[in-house]
Design an enzyme around this catalytic site. Structure first.
Site, PDB file in Angstrom:
ATOM      1  N   ASN A  67       0.871  -1.017  -0.167  1.00 52.95           N
ATOM      2  CA  ASN A  67      -0.003  -0.252  -0.157  1.00 52.95           C
ATOM      3  C   ASN A  67       0.966   1.167   0.252  1.00 52.95           C
ATOM      4  O   ASN A  67       0.872   1.762  -0.336  1.00 52.95           O
ATOM      5  CB  ASN A  67      -0.474  -0.051   0.751  1.00 52.95           C
ATOM      6  CG  ASN A  67      -2.178  -1.063   0.919  1.00 52.95           C
ATOM      7  OD1 ASN A  67      -2.684  -1.551  -0.194  1.00 52.95           O
ATOM      8  ND2 ASN A  67      -2.306  -1.491   2.342  1.00 52.95           N
ATOM      9  N   ARG A 403      -9.913  -4.930 -14.963  1.00 48.83           N
ATOM     10  CA  ARG A 403      -8.541  -5.854 -15.069  1.00 48.83           C
ATOM     11  C   ARG A 403      -9.455  -7.240 -14.759  1.00 48.83           C
ATOM     12  O   ARG A 403      -9.595  -7.749 -14.036  1.00 48.83           O
ATOM     13  CB  ARG A 403      -7.853  -5.502 -12.898  1.00 48.83           C
ATOM     14  CG  ARG A 403      -7.594  -3.914 -12.963  1.00 48.83           C
ATOM     15  CD  ARG A 403      -7.357  -3.457 -11.340  1.00 48.83           C
ATOM     16  NE  ARG A 403      -7.458  -1.969 -10.827  1.00 48.83           N
ATOM     17  CZ  ARG A 403      -6.159  -1.607 -11.108  1.00 48.83           C
ATOM     18  NH1 ARG A 403      -5.142  -1.754 -11.562  1.00 48.83           N
ATOM     19  NH2 ARG A 403      -6.202  -0.210 -11.168  1.00 48.83           N
ATOM     20  N   HIS A 463     -14.480   1.962 -16.392  1.00 49.20           N
ATOM     21  CA  HIS A 463     -14.429   1.332 -14.897  1.00 49.20           C
ATOM     22  C   HIS A 463     -15.690   1.009 -14.759  1.00 49.20           C
ATOM     23  O   HIS A 463     -15.837  -0.141 -13.666  1.00 49.20           O
ATOM     24  CB  HIS A 463     -13.785   2.206 -13.801  1.00 49.20           C
ATOM     25  CG  HIS A 463     -13.531   1.877 -12.568  1.00 49.20           C
ATOM     26  ND1 HIS A 463     -14.980   2.046 -11.556  1.00 49.20           N
ATOM     27  CD2 HIS A 463     -12.309   1.611 -12.276  1.00 49.20           C
ATOM     28  CE1 HIS A 463     -14.125   1.531 -10.091  1.00 49.20           C
ATOM     29  NE2 HIS A 463     -12.697   0.656 -10.682  1.00 49.20           N
ATOM     30  N   ARG A 592     -14.554   1.984   3.087  1.00 54.21           N
ATOM     31  CA  ARG A 592     -13.480   0.829   3.618  1.00 54.21           C
ATOM     32  C   ARG A 592     -12.257   1.929   3.591  1.00 54.21           C
ATOM     33  O   ARG A 592     -11.349   1.359   4.402  1.00 54.21           O
ATOM     34  CB  ARG A 592     -13.069   0.022   2.402  1.00 54.21           C
ATOM     35  CG  ARG A 592     -11.982  -1.391   2.761  1.00 54.21           C
ATOM     36  CD  ARG A 592     -11.681  -1.948   1.454  1.00 54.21           C
ATOM     37  NE  ARG A 592     -10.995  -1.104   0.831  1.00 54.21           N
ATOM     38  CZ  ARG A 592     -10.582  -0.657  -0.490  1.00 54.21           C
ATOM     39  NH1 ARG A 592     -11.057  -1.488  -1.177  1.00 54.21           N
ATOM     40  NH2 ARG A 592      -9.530   0.204  -1.477  1.00 54.21           N
ATOM     41  N   HIS A 620     -14.106  -4.121  -0.883  1.00 51.56           N
ATOM     42  CA  HIS A 620     -14.990  -3.536  -2.375  1.00 51.56           C
ATOM     43  C   HIS A 620     -16.610  -3.743  -2.791  1.00 51.56           C
ATOM     44  O   HIS A 620     -16.502  -2.758  -3.422  1.00 51.56           O
ATOM     45  CB  HIS A 620     -14.224  -4.651  -3.319  1.00 51.56           C
ATOM     46  CG  HIS A 620     -14.153  -3.841  -4.971  1.00 51.56           C
ATOM     47  ND1 HIS A 620     -14.574  -4.024  -5.698  1.00 51.56           N
ATOM     48  CD2 HIS A 620     -13.299  -2.860  -4.790  1.00 51.56           C
ATOM     49  CE1 HIS A 620     -13.580  -3.059  -6.606  1.00 51.56           C
ATOM     50  NE2 HIS A 620     -13.063  -2.578  -6.696  1.00 51.56           N
TER      51      HIS A 620
END
Length: 736
Positions: A67, A403, A463, A592, A620
């Site tokens: 991260n 992705r 996206h 989150r 997510h």
């Protein structure tokens, strides 16, 4: 130049930081970057949790390190884009770029120091009782030492290349996220009595990235991990014969990876070439951080700071192992396979009798199905694509990809469909950060197989997560669709919580067809019935629904807002949530990561609570709930509440219309508020406090990352977010 801070410098910095925090506390908004650090603190807290085994704790330490790599590459890289080019920026906290950088670096220094302390004092002592240790060459017996030296001479030594820097050699190109030795040397014939530094030279030895971080010895009673850098340090003298080595210092760089692509609408080739060029530039971008082992050469550090235009706060010293991502090699070592936490097997979604129904088309025609990953398997989505690729009645497949996994079954199914004569349209977003190379490669493979591939939309990042299958069923042509909050990636579907909707609803599939026409062609629909899209009108539509709740509250009607997202940053939406709170609307947020909204501030956000869940799975899922005077509007989808989501991305939120599926979504939100294992509550100052543990409050443990594997129909029926929103049991049973 003295690279160590003097007491006076420390006092001046503390004064700047204290003044900055006074400004920050007065702001109605939380800094995006400081909020991000608070998220990584919650991840680090998982490594602190003694209820987890040692391998889980190491995993979370590795995640915090990954991260931070991205944080310094993208967020700090973006900050340097302003500073280096003299551009002005005022952070949400109210700070300008220079004082904000000092504040951010101070906060990051404190975070990294705590991670280092936690590792050394609380985690390393547990290594031995778990059957392994990280050791140096000096800890090995003579036979093991001989093996190490043989490995160095045979494998490592031929790969090493010292790169000198002096008045006759240019400064070498050093790779980011690579362990590098800085070696200060002096030659006997170059000594100078007048200037000690004139006889010094620096050379750099990059440790090849294709060498494993640890050399492993399997003893009878334990496994030893020897860091590659310790092996090279021990033998580095072999690279410098007839030269005096004054100092050997290990370090690691992070570089600016934040780039924009100049997109050429008239040339697909130019666009791909531009992406590839930017990927190369990222590897050698501006240095944003140096991780350095303690006790390094002060003279070398002075040269490096000057070369990379860094201040002292950009150097992060370590007395431990550099780069905690190395722990993955330990975690995944076969010897410890049985000691890692075992993930439960996914259960069939409501509406599915098995994980893979015999005929996915027949199953979808029976009614909408909500998949909640990883608790429900991703297999039905794969089955839809793979069955469509084979089915002679299927005419076309359309999909957006952002992705995908390595060796993707999604890509294979699309290839197979094209080979079978289906019309396959793929909007492949090759600008997905850090996945650009894999996406370009896979997109070109699909294109060569006959798929119609679109490489994103100029100026926007695609996206949204949509899949549509068009099937000729004789008397009609039917559309089968999947809409999701997560990527079409079968690997992350096992690790991330997401929702996906399988549907044949004609209103929604008609909207999807229109939306595909917009993003692959040049269509401008008048409106969608069950889709909200960006950059078209998503912010405006969400603001409308927030205002509607505020109007209801003022009119004395029941109201409520509950939103579960990854990030909350868009100031316009935050302001509307503040106004709704002041109107009396109860607002429950589950965020989150980044949250720029300041909850529980008197007179501003008294009715807003924010919680964050961090645990075994990466949260997510994105769900938006508006009470609507006891006729809830519920949406799922790909978008967070961020400026980039609303203005710079192609996104979609889909209305969950079926009463059964709507109640399932409400249940997901409801249980997120019952969690007392993974939950943190955001405080007014932007910090997060872990919710009282079951032991502290005398309650049974409620861990949603375990409970969602055990959902019953009764659980779903009983879920309610606000007192008035419970759906009647008979209504749910009738729809199931």
């Amino acid at each position: 130049m003295n690279t160590k801070q003097t007491p006076e410098e420390k006092r001046r910095l503390e004064k700047v930081i204290n003044k900055s925090y006074d400004v920050i506390e007065k702001s109605d908004y939380i800094s995006r970057d400081l909020s991000w650090l608070k998220f990584d603190e919650r991840v680090l807290d998982q490594a602190r949790d003694t209820r987890r085994n040692i391998f889980d704790r190491l995993k979370f330490l590795a995640i915090t390190a990954s991260n931070l790599d991205e944080f310094f590459s993208i967020r700090v890289g973006s900050l340097y884009n302003y500073i280096d080019f003299g551009k002005e920026r005022t952070d949400y906290s109210g700070l300008r770029e220079i004082p904000f950088k000092k504040t951010l670096m101070a906060a990051t220094q404190a975070f990294i120091e705590e991670a280092q302390r936690l590792y050394q004092e609380e985690i390393v002592p547990d290594f031995s009782e778990n059957g392994f240790r990280i050791v140096n060459i000096s800890d090995l017996n003579s036979e093991e030492t001989e093996q190490i030296l043989e490995y160095f001479n045979r494998t490592i030594y031929p790969m090493l290349t010292p790169m000198v820097f002096d008045h006759t050699h240019t400064f070498p190109s050093l790779l980011a996220k690579t362990l590098i030795f800085g070696v200060v040397t002096k030659s006997e014939n170059e000594r100078s009595d007048n200037d000690k530094n004139e006889s010094r030279k620096i050379s750099f030895v990059q440790i090849p990235q294709n060498l494993k971080r640890f050399f492993i010895f399997e003893r009878e009673d334990e496994t030893l991990f020897v860091p590659i850098e310790d092996i090279i340090r021990h033998e580095i003298w072999k690279l410098y014969k007839n030269v005096e080595i004054e100092a050997v210092s290990l370090f690691r760089l992070t570089r600016n990876g934040d780039f924009d692509v100049v997109e050429h609408e008239d040339s697909e080739t130019d666009f791909i070439d531009e992406i590839r060029k930017k990927i190369k530039d990222r590897r050698l971008g501006r240095v944003t951080r140096v991780e350095m082992e303690a006790g390094c050469s002060e003279w070398m550090l002075e040269v490096m700071l000057k070369r990379w235009k860094l201040e002292k706060n950009g150097i992060f010293f370590s007395k431990n192992l550099l780069d905690f991502t190395a722990f993955w090699q330990i975690i995944k070592h076969p010897e410890f396979k049985g000691k890692q936490a075992v993930q439960r097997s996914a259960v069939p979604a409501l509406g599915l009798s098995t994980q893979t129904p015999e005929d996915i088309f027949e199953t979808m025609r029976a009614g909408d199905i909500l998949l909640h990953h990883p608790f429900n398997n991703f297999e039905p989505v794969l089955q839809l694509l793979e069955q469509a690729a084979e089915d002679p009645q299927v005419l076309a497949i359309k999909i957006t990809l952002y992705r995908i996994s390595k060796n993707s079954r999604i890509a294979d199914a699309l290839l197979h469909a094209a080979e079978n004569g289906k019309h396959v349209s793929v909007l492949f977003e090759v600008k997905a950060r850090f996945d650009e190379e894999n996406n370009i490669r896979e997109a070109q493979r699909l294109s060569k197989a006959g798929c119609f591939v679109i490489y994103g939309i100029p100026g926007l990042k695609t996206h949204t997560k949509l899949l549509q299958v068009i099937r000729n069923e004789g008397d009609r042509v039917r559309s089968y669709a999947h809409l999701s909050s997560g990527n079409y990636n079968e690997d992350t579907a096992k690790l991330y919580t997401d929702i996906g909707l399988l549907t044949t609803d004609e209103v929604l599939t008609r909207d999807i067809s229109e939306f595909f026409n917009v993003i692959t062609g040049h269509s401008q629909p008048h409106s969608y019935e069950r889709l909200i899209t960006a950059p078209r009108d998503m912010r405006n539509r969400l603001v409308e629904m927030i205002r509607h709740e505020a109007d209801n509250a003022r009119a004395g009607l029941t109201s409520g807002i509950c939103i579960k997202i990854n990030s909350l940053q868009d100031k316009i939406t935050i302001d509307e949530l503040y106004k709704a709170s002041q109107a009396g609307v109860p607002i429950k947020l589950i965020v989150r990561g980044i949250c720029c909204l300041r909850p529980q501030r008197k007179g501003l956000s008294d009715n807003i609570t924010v919680r964050s869940l961090v645990g075994d799975f990466l949260e997510h899922t994105r769900i938006y709930y508006f009470h609507n005077n006891n006729a809830p509007k519920v949406y799922g989808g790909s978008a967070d509440v961020m400026v980039r989501s609303f203005d710079r991305r192609i996104e979609s939120l889909f209305e969950i219309h079926s009463q059964q599926v709507k109640q399932q979504a409400i249940h997901i939100l409801y249980w997120n508020f019952k969690d007392n294992v993974n939950a943190y509550e955001m405080q007014e100052d932007g910090s997060f406090k872990r919710c009282a543990s079951p032991a502290e409050c005398g309650e049974a443990s409620f861990d949603v990352h375990k409970k969602f594997f055990q959902v019953t129909l009764k659980d779903i029926q009983e879920a309610k977010l606000f007192e008035e929103t419970k759906v009647e049991e008979e209504e749910v049973i009738e729809t199931v």
